[in-house]
Scaffold this motif. Structure first.
Motif, PDB file in Angstrom:
ATOM      1  N   VAL A 171      -6.164  14.250   7.426  1.00  0.00           N
ATOM      2  CA  VAL A 171      -5.361  13.239   8.122  1.00  0.00           C
ATOM      3  C   VAL A 171      -3.876  13.496   7.879  1.00  0.00           C
ATOM      4  N   ILE A 224     -13.805   3.768   6.677  1.00  0.00           N
ATOM      5  CA  ILE A 224     -12.894   4.126   5.579  1.00  0.00           C
ATOM      6  C   ILE A 224     -13.553   3.738   4.250  1.00  0.00           C
ATOM      7  N   VAL A 226      -2.923   5.968   2.195  1.00  0.00           N
ATOM      8  CA  VAL A 226      -3.554   6.740   1.128  1.00  0.00           C
ATOM      9  C   VAL A 226      -4.495   5.799   0.382  1.00  0.00           C
ATOM     10  N   GLU A 251       3.693  -6.840   8.836  1.00  0.00           N
ATOM     11  CA  GLU A 251       2.657  -6.295   9.714  1.00  0.00           C
ATOM     12  C   GLU A 251       1.946  -7.415  10.454  1.00  0.00           C
ATOM     13  N   GLY A 252       1.366  -7.079  11.598  1.00  0.00           N
ATOM     14  CA  GLY A 252       0.607  -8.065  12.366  1.00  0.00           C
ATOM     15  C   GLY A 252       1.446  -9.064  13.142  1.00  0.00           C
ATOM     16  N   GLY A 299       3.283  -4.654  14.937  1.00  0.00           N
ATOM     17  CA  GLY A 299       2.263  -5.598  15.400  1.00  0.00           C
ATOM     18  C   GLY A 299       2.031  -5.494  16.898  1.00  0.00           C
ATOM     19  N   TYR A 300       0.946  -6.143  17.346  1.00  0.00           N
ATOM     20  CA  TYR A 300       0.539  -6.023  18.744  1.00  0.00           C
ATOM     21  C   TYR A 300       1.633  -6.480  19.714  1.00  0.00           C
TER      22      TYR A 300
HETATM   23  P1  C2E Z   1      -3.560  -1.193   7.350  1.00  0.00           P
HETATM   24  O1  C2E Z   1      -3.004   0.039   6.736  1.00  0.00           O
HETATM   25  O2  C2E Z   1      -3.084  -2.494   6.808  1.00  0.00           O
HETATM   26  O3  C2E Z   1      -3.270  -1.046   8.901  1.00  0.00           O
HETATM   27  C1  C2E Z   1      -2.942  -2.104   9.737  1.00  0.00           C
HETATM   28  C2  C2E Z   1      -4.142  -2.565  10.519  1.00  0.00           C
HETATM   29  O4  C2E Z   1      -3.759  -3.712  11.282  1.00  0.00           O
HETATM   30  C3  C2E Z   1      -4.643  -1.556  11.543  1.00  0.00           C
HETATM   31  O5  C2E Z   1      -6.034  -1.758  11.639  1.00  0.00           O
HETATM   32  C4  C2E Z   1      -3.948  -2.001  12.826  1.00  0.00           C
HETATM   33  O6  C2E Z   1      -4.602  -1.564  13.997  1.00  0.00           O
HETATM   34  C5  C2E Z   1      -3.992  -3.493  12.657  1.00  0.00           C
HETATM   35  N1  C2E Z   1      -2.936  -4.198  13.375  1.00  0.00           N
HETATM   36  C6  C2E Z   1      -1.717  -3.755  13.729  1.00  0.00           C
HETATM   37  N2  C2E Z   1      -1.004  -4.721  14.355  1.00  0.00           N
HETATM   38  C7  C2E Z   1      -1.790  -5.806  14.409  1.00  0.00           C
HETATM   39  C8  C2E Z   1      -1.619  -7.127  14.941  1.00  0.00           C
HETATM   40  O7  C2E Z   1      -0.592  -7.486  15.497  1.00  0.00           O
HETATM   41  N3  C2E Z   1      -2.666  -7.986  14.771  1.00  0.00           N
HETATM   42  C9  C2E Z   1      -3.823  -7.630  14.164  1.00  0.00           C
HETATM   43  N4  C2E Z   1      -4.792  -8.527  14.065  1.00  0.00           N
HETATM   44  N5  C2E Z   1      -4.016  -6.395  13.647  1.00  0.00           N
HETATM   45  C10 C2E Z   1      -3.015  -5.488  13.771  1.00  0.00           C
HETATM   46  P2  C2E Z   1      -7.074  -0.557  11.656  1.00  0.00           P
HETATM   47  O8  C2E Z   1      -6.518   0.584  12.453  1.00  0.00           O
HETATM   48  O9  C2E Z   1      -8.386  -1.126  12.050  1.00  0.00           O
HETATM   49  O10 C2E Z   1      -7.118  -0.086  10.165  1.00  0.00           O
HETATM   50  C11 C2E Z   1      -7.646  -0.911   9.163  1.00  0.00           C
HETATM   51  C12 C2E Z   1      -7.357  -0.361   7.797  1.00  0.00           C
HETATM   52  O11 C2E Z   1      -8.038   0.869   7.599  1.00  0.00           O
HETATM   53  C13 C2E Z   1      -5.881  -0.027   7.572  1.00  0.00           C
HETATM   54  O12 C2E Z   1      -5.176  -1.200   7.249  1.00  0.00           O
HETATM   55  C14 C2E Z   1      -5.987   0.947   6.428  1.00  0.00           C
HETATM   56  O13 C2E Z   1      -6.107   0.275   5.203  1.00  0.00           O
HETATM   57  C15 C2E Z   1      -7.280   1.657   6.718  1.00  0.00           C
HETATM   58  N6  C2E Z   1      -6.981   2.967   7.327  1.00  0.00           N
HETATM   59  C16 C2E Z   1      -6.762   3.301   8.614  1.00  0.00           C
HETATM   60  N7  C2E Z   1      -6.513   4.615   8.743  1.00  0.00           N
HETATM   61  C17 C2E Z   1      -6.573   5.135   7.494  1.00  0.00           C
HETATM   62  C18 C2E Z   1      -6.398   6.457   6.945  1.00  0.00           C
HETATM   63  O14 C2E Z   1      -6.100   7.444   7.638  1.00  0.00           O
HETATM   64  N8  C2E Z   1      -6.571   6.604   5.591  1.00  0.00           N
HETATM   65  C19 C2E Z   1      -6.867   5.535   4.782  1.00  0.00           C
HETATM   66  N9  C2E Z   1      -7.021   5.754   3.467  1.00  0.00           N
HETATM   67  N10 C2E Z   1      -7.020   4.292   5.263  1.00  0.00           N
HETATM   68  C20 C2E Z   1      -6.867   4.084   6.596  1.00  0.00           C
END
Ligand code: C2E
Ligand code: MG
Ligand code: MG
Ligand code: MG
Length: 277
Positions: free
Chosen positions: A94, A78, A121, A239-240, A260-261
């Motif tokens: 997306v 990203i 976004v 979140e989380g 969250g997980y």
């Molecule tokens: P985010 O929007 O804050 O998304 C939450 C992230 O936390 C996701 O990581 C998710 O898999 C993870 N998460 C959810 N529950 C838990 C939990 O209980 N514990 C922990 N440790 N993590 C949890 P992911 O999928 O790796 O995405 C990371 C970041 O990448 C996202 O943070 C978001 O900022 C960005 N991202 C992902 N998809 C997109 C997209 O389509 N467009 C844009 N612009 N950014 C994206």
């Protein structure tokens, strides 16, 4: 002697830097065609309402599986997409795909409470200015009702040019779309921003949630964010959430929604359909 060592050091660091740059250039090149090659997909993570435990929506999270590089973390690609400008192509793709998926959920959930769709976004998409047009086109082409679309923006996207951000967000909210501030609390200036930037909700960053059971300061901050948001008429998502105890304390403190997980991992679109519909 020192001079020689310095020179070697420089050469060492510069080679490491070259490799990092090379890797980024390679990733960018590969990412460019990734959507068309079918390497990118969306995962959906459910969001729950704390008062009754009902699933009320899901967040779309982009995934990349490259044939040689394997799974590349969103935190890596990203960023590459954002820096290179590729996000301006990927973002709309997306959004459209996610809206189409969300329409399928509603169709097979007839009679049940509709599920909202949250889409991330990036700052660059917001700065670009055509976001309202892109959103309008996605809604029109897929038929997703505007009030079921929640756009997640980070605080950093909003900071800097608040006037521009505010007017775009007002335009989006005027269409009926909901706007959430993601990773809330990490930007430090969050409280004052809420007065000037029109949003429907905040997502408390998982770094706060992680320690609510152990660190009284994090619990105090989380409780304060909830109280402050509610007094401004703004909803709060945590979140989380990884443990039952975190869920329980957030519920007790009046947090509205959680993700969250412990509640549900991100899953493929088909898996999500099987669980939610
Ligand atoms: P985010 O929007 O804050 O998304 C939450 C992230 O936390 C996701 O990581 C998710 O898999 C993870 N998460 C959810 N529950 C838990 C939990 O209980 N514990 C922990 N440790 N993590 C949890 P992911 O999928 O790796 O995405 C990371 C970041 O990448 C996202 O943070 C978001 O900022 C960005 N991202 C992902 N998809 C997109 C997209 O389509 N467009 C844009 N612009 N950014 C994206
Ligand atoms: Mg998010
Ligand atoms: Mg977040
Ligand atoms: Mg995050």
């Amino acid at each position: 002697q020192a001079k020689v060592a310095g020179k070697n050091c420089f050469r060492f660091y510069s080679r490491a830097m070259d490799q990092a740059v090379e890797r980024r250039v390679h990733l960018e090149h590969e990412l460019r065609g990734a959507w068309d090659r079918g390497e990118l997909s969306l995962a959906y993570q459910p969001v729950f309402r704390l008062v009754d435990g009902a699933m009320i929506g899901a967040e779309a999270l982009l995934r990349w599986k490259h044939p040689e590089l394997g799974v590349v973390a969103p935190s890596v690609f990203i960023d590459v997409a954002e820096q290179s400008g590729l996000i301006e192509v990927l973002g709309p793709q997306v959004l459209r795909q996610a809206c189409a998926d969300a329409v399928r959920w509603q169709e097979s959930r007839k009679g049940e409470e509709p599920l909202f769709l949250a889409v991330n976004v990036s700052p660059r998409q917001l700065r670009n200015g055509d976001l309202p047009d892109v959103v309008e086109a996605s809604l029109r082409e897929t038929g997703l009702p505007a009030d079921l679309l929640h756009l997640e923006l980070t605080e950093t996207a909003v900071i800097g040019d608040e006037r521009h951000a505010s007017s775009l967000l007002s335009q989006l909210r005027g269409m009926g779309v909901k706007v959430w501030l993601d990773d809330f609390g990490t930007g430090f200036s969050g409280l004052s921003h809420l007065r000037r930037v029109p949003v429907d909700g905040v997502k408390i960053d998982r770094s706060f949630v992680a320690d609510v059971l152990r660190d009284p300061d994090d619990l105090a901050l989380t409780t304060a964010i909830i109280a402050m948001a509610h007094s401004l008429g703004i909803l709060v998502v945590a979140e989380g959430v990884e443990k039952e105890g975190q869920y329980a304390i957030l519920r007790e403190r009046g947090c509205d929604f959680a993700q969250g997980y412990w509640l549900g991992h991100p899953v493929t679109a088909d898996e999500f359909m099987a669980v939610a519909c």
